[in-house]
Design an enzyme around this catalytic site. Structure first.
Site: not given
Length: 375
Positions: A122, A127, A130, A133, A229
């Protein structure tokens, strides 16, 4: 290079790893794209659309696996299928390597290069790759709709001739991607929303969505991993956290739990006593059900009523929005391939953080720093 996409075999799985749009982009780059027959049917991407994009529809699953140079899937294929992959081929999927050591061992011994979509770091450069996500955002959105549907009252404030109805109260536990989407969706539906997270740095994000942030005083330790996280707290701090959650859960009509710790069972946030103290007819939607659940009474895959509270333990929520979930996952997959492919060939540069952390096995070796640290 043959890029192959199998039909998913999971009972609840409706997604497909590539959609016609991204398949065409790969075909235009001179890759041969094979799609197993009906692989996209459950997500409304038909074989005819793939054929129009230039992909080949393959009915023989054994052929698909045995001839694939690069296999793209949502979930790790069954062991019997993995055994058909040729040495040196590449598998990209949600691998969950920490929880599936036997599968990792098999891939390592077989000489398969395996990349985990769940292991994409991350960082800003990654991005658009990902997928975790992307899928979490869908799950958070859907959890809000489930909670609203199961609750026997309005979410927004309603002013009627018979009187004014107060807005429902929603408590979201965990303000990661799923939690933030759950906050945004329930807020748009008109609920009064509170959110809790052990990471104080997410307070600004929560409040920017119009929710109130529930704080646990004096946690006094680092609560976030390098990847963003939540970390597991010590037992006494977990107990202090549960006491604060207890007070807010008693006043809530819907509780949505989203807390996960990579490689470990989901943390316990809602005890049986908390459920007992909730108002009759309240709803708990436990997005951590697949990892054991954040609620002590959750039954994964089941909707049950205990102590007059509805407990929802949904599995594979992104598949309930299979069309858009497939579209987003496919774009994440294409972005990763664009990162790895140079002059028509896959190139593994382990000096690069994205490649290093996403690659689990390569040339018979364990590459993932995450796995090496867990040994």
């Amino acid at each position: 290079m043959i890029i192959a996409v199998p039909k998913e075999t999971g009972k609840l799985e409706k997604r497909v790893a590539l959609i016609p749009e991204t398949a065409k982009q790969l075909v235009d780059k001179d890759f041969e794209v094979w799609i197993e027959k009906d692989a996209g049917h459950a997500s409304n991407f038909l074989d005819s659309a793939f054929e129009e994009a230039g992909a080949q529809i393959v009915a023989d699953r054994d052929k698909l696996f045995s001839k694939a140079d690069l296999l793209l899937s949502i979930n790790t294929p069954p062991e019997e299928d993995l055994g058909k992959l040729q040495k040196g081929s590449v598998l990209v999927c949600f691998l969950w390597a920490l929880q599936n050591e036997d599968t990792v061992d098999k891939l390592q011994q077989q000489g398969i290069t395996a990349l985990g979509m769940d292991a994409v770091p991350r960082i800003s450069r990654a991005q658009n790759m990902d997928a975790l996500s992307s899928m979490s955002s869908i799950a958070g959105y859907k959890s809000a709709l489930i909670g609203a549907n199961e609750l026997d009252r309005y979410l927004p404030m309603m002013m009627t001739a018979a009187g004014t109805i107060a807005p429902a109260r929603v408590l979201v536990l965990g303000a990661g991607v799923a939690g933030l989407q759950a906050i945004a969706t329930t807020k748009r539906l008109g609920a009064k929303v509170e959110a809790f997270d052990i990471r104080p740095e997410v307070k600004e994000q929560v409040e920017s969505l119009g929710a109130s942030f529930v704080e646990v005083p004096d946690v006094g330790e680092d609560t976030q991993t390098e990847g963003g996280y939540a970390k597991e707290l010590s037992e006494d701090k977990q107990e202090r956290q549960r006491q604060v959650i207890h007070e807010h859960a008693k006043k809530s009509n819907i509780v949505i739990t989203t807390a996960l710790i990579p490689g470990k069972p989901a943390p316990l946030l809602i005890t049986e006593q908390m459920v007992k103290d909730m108002q009759p007819g309240s709803v708990v939607v436990d997005l951590a059900a697949e990892q054991g659940g954040n609620c002590e009474l959750t039954e994964p895959g089941e909707n049950v009523v205990k102590h007059e509270v509805k407990l929802i333990g949904p599995l594979d929520l992104p598949s309930q929005l299979a069309y858009h979930a497939s579209k987003l996952y496919s774009k994440n997959m294409l972005a990763l391939l664009d990162h790895l492919i140079e002059e028509g060939e896959l190139h593994f540069d382990f000096e690069d953080e994205i490649t290093l952390k996403t690659t689990i096995t390569h040339d018979g070796e364990i590459i993932s720093p995450m796995l090496k640290e867990s040994e």
